[in-house]
Design a protein around this motif. Sequence first.
Motif, mmCIF file in Angstrom:
data_model
loop_
_atom_site.group_PDB
_atom_site.id
_atom_site.type_symbol
_atom_site.label_atom_id
_atom_site.label_comp_id
_atom_site.label_asym_id
_atom_site.label_seq_id
_atom_site.Cartn_x
_atom_site.Cartn_y
_atom_site.Cartn_z
ATOM 1 N N VAL A 1 39.682 40.109 26.444
ATOM 2 C CA VAL A 1 39.208 39.350 25.294
ATOM 3 C C VAL A 1 38.221 38.298 25.756
ATOM 4 C CG1 VAL A 1 39.873 37.868 23.378
ATOM 5 C CG2 VAL A 1 41.386 39.706 24.094
ATOM 6 N N LYS A 2 37.048 38.287 25.165
ATOM 7 C CA LYS A 2 36.017 37.312 25.486
ATOM 8 C C LYS A 2 36.046 36.217 24.423
ATOM 9 C CE LYS A 2 31.052 36.806 25.936
ATOM 10 N NZ LYS A 2 29.767 37.418 25.652
ATOM 11 N N LYS A 3 36.044 34.985 24.856
ATOM 12 C CA LYS A 3 36.075 33.872 23.916
ATOM 13 C C LYS A 3 34.714 33.685 23.261
ATOM 14 C CE LYS A 3 40.232 32.588 24.745
ATOM 15 N NZ LYS A 3 41.252 32.785 23.805
ATOM 16 N N ASN A 4 34.730 33.319 21.991
ATOM 17 C CA ASN A 4 33.493 32.993 21.294
ATOM 18 C C ASN A 4 32.985 31.654 21.799
ATOM 19 O OD1 ASN A 4 33.668 35.255 19.699
ATOM 20 N ND2 ASN A 4 34.824 34.215 18.112
ATOM 21 N N THR A 5 31.676 31.540 21.923
ATOM 22 C CA THR A 5 31.109 30.267 22.336
ATOM 23 C C THR A 5 30.414 29.655 21.134
ATOM 24 O OG1 THR A 5 29.148 31.433 23.101
ATOM 25 C CG2 THR A 5 30.825 30.923 24.753
ATOM 26 N N GLY B 1 36.788 31.282 11.700
ATOM 27 C CA GLY B 1 37.742 31.224 12.778
ATOM 28 C C GLY B 1 37.847 32.510 13.544
ATOM 29 N N VAL B 2 38.851 32.534 14.369
ATOM 30 C CA VAL B 2 39.136 33.681 15.209
ATOM 31 C C VAL B 2 40.503 34.210 14.791
ATOM 32 C CG1 VAL B 2 39.432 34.477 17.572
ATOM 33 C CG2 VAL B 2 37.824 32.626 17.094
ATOM 34 N N PRO B 3 40.551 35.414 14.230
ATOM 35 C CA PRO B 3 41.839 35.940 13.777
ATOM 36 C C PRO B 3 42.774 36.235 14.940
ATOM 37 C CG PRO B 3 40.131 37.599 13.542
ATOM 38 C CD PRO B 3 39.449 36.336 13.977
ATOM 39 N N ALA B 4 44.067 36.154 14.657
ATOM 40 C CA ALA B 4 45.079 36.486 15.660
ATOM 41 C C ALA B 4 44.933 37.947 16.054
ATOM 42 C CB ALA B 4 46.473 36.218 15.088
ATOM 43 N N LEU B 5 45.164 38.235 17.335
ATOM 44 C CA LEU B 5 44.956 39.574 17.876
ATOM 45 C C LEU B 5 46.175 40.012 18.669
ATOM 46 C CD1 LEU B 5 43.068 41.987 18.756
ATOM 47 C CD2 LEU B 5 42.402 40.536 20.680
ATOM 48 N N ASN B 6 46.670 41.222 18.385
ATOM 49 C CA ASN B 6 47.700 41.868 19.194
ATOM 50 C C ASN B 6 47.043 43.050 19.888
ATOM 51 O OD1 ASN B 6 49.748 40.151 18.302
ATOM 52 N ND2 ASN B 6 50.275 41.489 16.604
ATOM 53 N N VAL B 7 47.322 43.202 21.170
ATOM 54 C CA VAL B 7 46.770 44.312 21.950
ATOM 55 C C VAL B 7 47.932 45.133 22.474
ATOM 56 C CG1 VAL B 7 45.357 44.970 23.929
ATOM 57 C CG2 VAL B 7 44.791 42.900 22.632
ATOM 58 N N GLU C 1 35.402 26.129 -8.389
ATOM 59 C CA GLU C 1 35.703 26.210 -6.962
ATOM 60 C C GLU C 1 34.958 27.369 -6.333
ATOM 61 O OE1 GLU C 1 39.890 26.537 -6.344
ATOM 62 O OE2 GLU C 1 40.304 24.615 -7.284
ATOM 63 N N PHE C 2 34.385 27.086 -5.180
ATOM 64 C CA PHE C 2 33.771 28.103 -4.344
ATOM 65 C C PHE C 2 34.511 28.070 -3.027
ATOM 66 C CE2 PHE C 2 30.349 26.480 -7.002
ATOM 67 C CZ PHE C 2 29.774 27.644 -7.501
ATOM 68 N N SER C 3 34.796 29.220 -2.467
ATOM 69 C CA SER C 3 35.398 29.236 -1.143
ATOM 70 C C SER C 3 34.841 30.412 -0.371
ATOM 71 C CB SER C 3 36.927 29.328 -1.232
ATOM 72 O OG SER C 3 37.308 30.546 -1.812
ATOM 73 N N SER C 4 34.815 30.261 0.937
ATOM 74 C CA SER C 4 34.368 31.360 1.781
ATOM 75 C C SER C 4 35.130 31.313 3.094
ATOM 76 C CB SER C 4 32.863 31.281 2.039
ATOM 77 O OG SER C 4 32.549 30.140 2.802
ATOM 78 N N TYR C 5 35.221 32.464 3.703
ATOM 79 C CA TYR C 5 35.895 32.585 4.992
ATOM 80 C C TYR C 5 35.129 33.599 5.813
ATOM 81 C CZ TYR C 5 39.277 34.049 8.500
ATOM 82 O OH TYR C 5 39.881 34.352 9.686
ATOM 83 N N SER C 6 34.871 33.266 7.054
ATOM 84 C CA SER C 6 34.225 34.217 7.948
ATOM 85 C C SER C 6 34.918 34.162 9.298
ATOM 86 C CB SER C 6 32.739 33.901 8.094
ATOM 87 O OG SER C 6 32.557 32.651 8.713
ATOM 88 N N PHE C 7 34.824 35.257 10.029
ATOM 89 C CA PHE C 7 35.410 35.302 11.354
ATOM 90 C C PHE C 7 34.557 36.174 12.257
ATOM 91 C CE2 PHE C 7 37.075 39.138 9.461
ATOM 92 C CZ PHE C 7 37.058 40.046 10.510
ATOM 93 N N HIS C 8 34.750 35.991 13.546
ATOM 94 C CA HIS C 8 34.066 36.795 14.542
ATOM 95 C C HIS C 8 34.944 36.855 15.780
ATOM 96 C CE1 HIS C 8 31.178 37.556 17.854
ATOM 97 N NE2 HIS C 8 30.781 38.470 17.003
ATOM 98 N N ARG C 9 35.094 38.030 16.331
ATOM 99 C CA ARG C 9 35.883 38.202 17.544
ATOM 100 C C ARG C 9 35.181 39.237 18.414
ATOM 101 N NH1 ARG C 9 41.761 36.601 18.545
ATOM 102 N NH2 ARG C 9 41.641 36.733 20.787
ATOM 103 N N THR C 10 35.050 38.969 19.707
ATOM 104 C CA THR C 10 34.410 39.874 20.648
ATOM 105 C C THR C 10 35.429 40.292 21.692
ATOM 106 O OG1 THR C 10 32.264 38.820 20.320
ATOM 107 C CG2 THR C 10 32.535 40.125 22.325
ATOM 108 N N ILE C 11 35.515 41.599 21.923
ATOM 109 C CA ILE C 11 36.495 42.144 22.859
ATOM 110 C C ILE C 11 35.764 43.060 23.843
ATOM 111 C CG2 ILE C 11 38.587 43.534 23.078
ATOM 112 C CD1 ILE C 11 39.118 42.695 20.102
#
Length: 146
Positions: free
Chosen positions: A4-8, A36-42, A95-105
Amino acid sequence: MSLVKKNTELRPFYSSLLDEFFNTVMPYQSTEERSGVPALNVKEDDQNLILDLRIPGMDKENIKLEYKDGFLNISGESREEKEEEGEKGKYLRREFSSYSFHRTIELPEEKYNVAEAEASYKDGILEITMPKNAETEKLQKTIEVK
């Protein structure tokens, strides 16, 4: 080698450290717009590598998987708008809301068959299954000196 590579990101070190430790939204992020970064199970068995990411409330159409140069990039974005009107069209609440995520493996092509990877999304869990390549035996030979 780390799988797992951490996001910078350009934000203070301590906030990134606290995000990972507590898995919370930090004060600099509003509750209406989160990333954010979602939880990951490998998991890995003899035939497959299985990645499970927890991303509730996302439509599968908004999830993007891209593989390039030995790295799998997983990202998504969700936007929601709620509106209630009062008399004469004036807003009582909006109300406006948004959510985004990114994860690099990191997934080396010599170890995993990325071309045959499959992904499914159900009950807020993205599951990516990737067959492992057959391990080749490392050559070991005694060479006679003449």
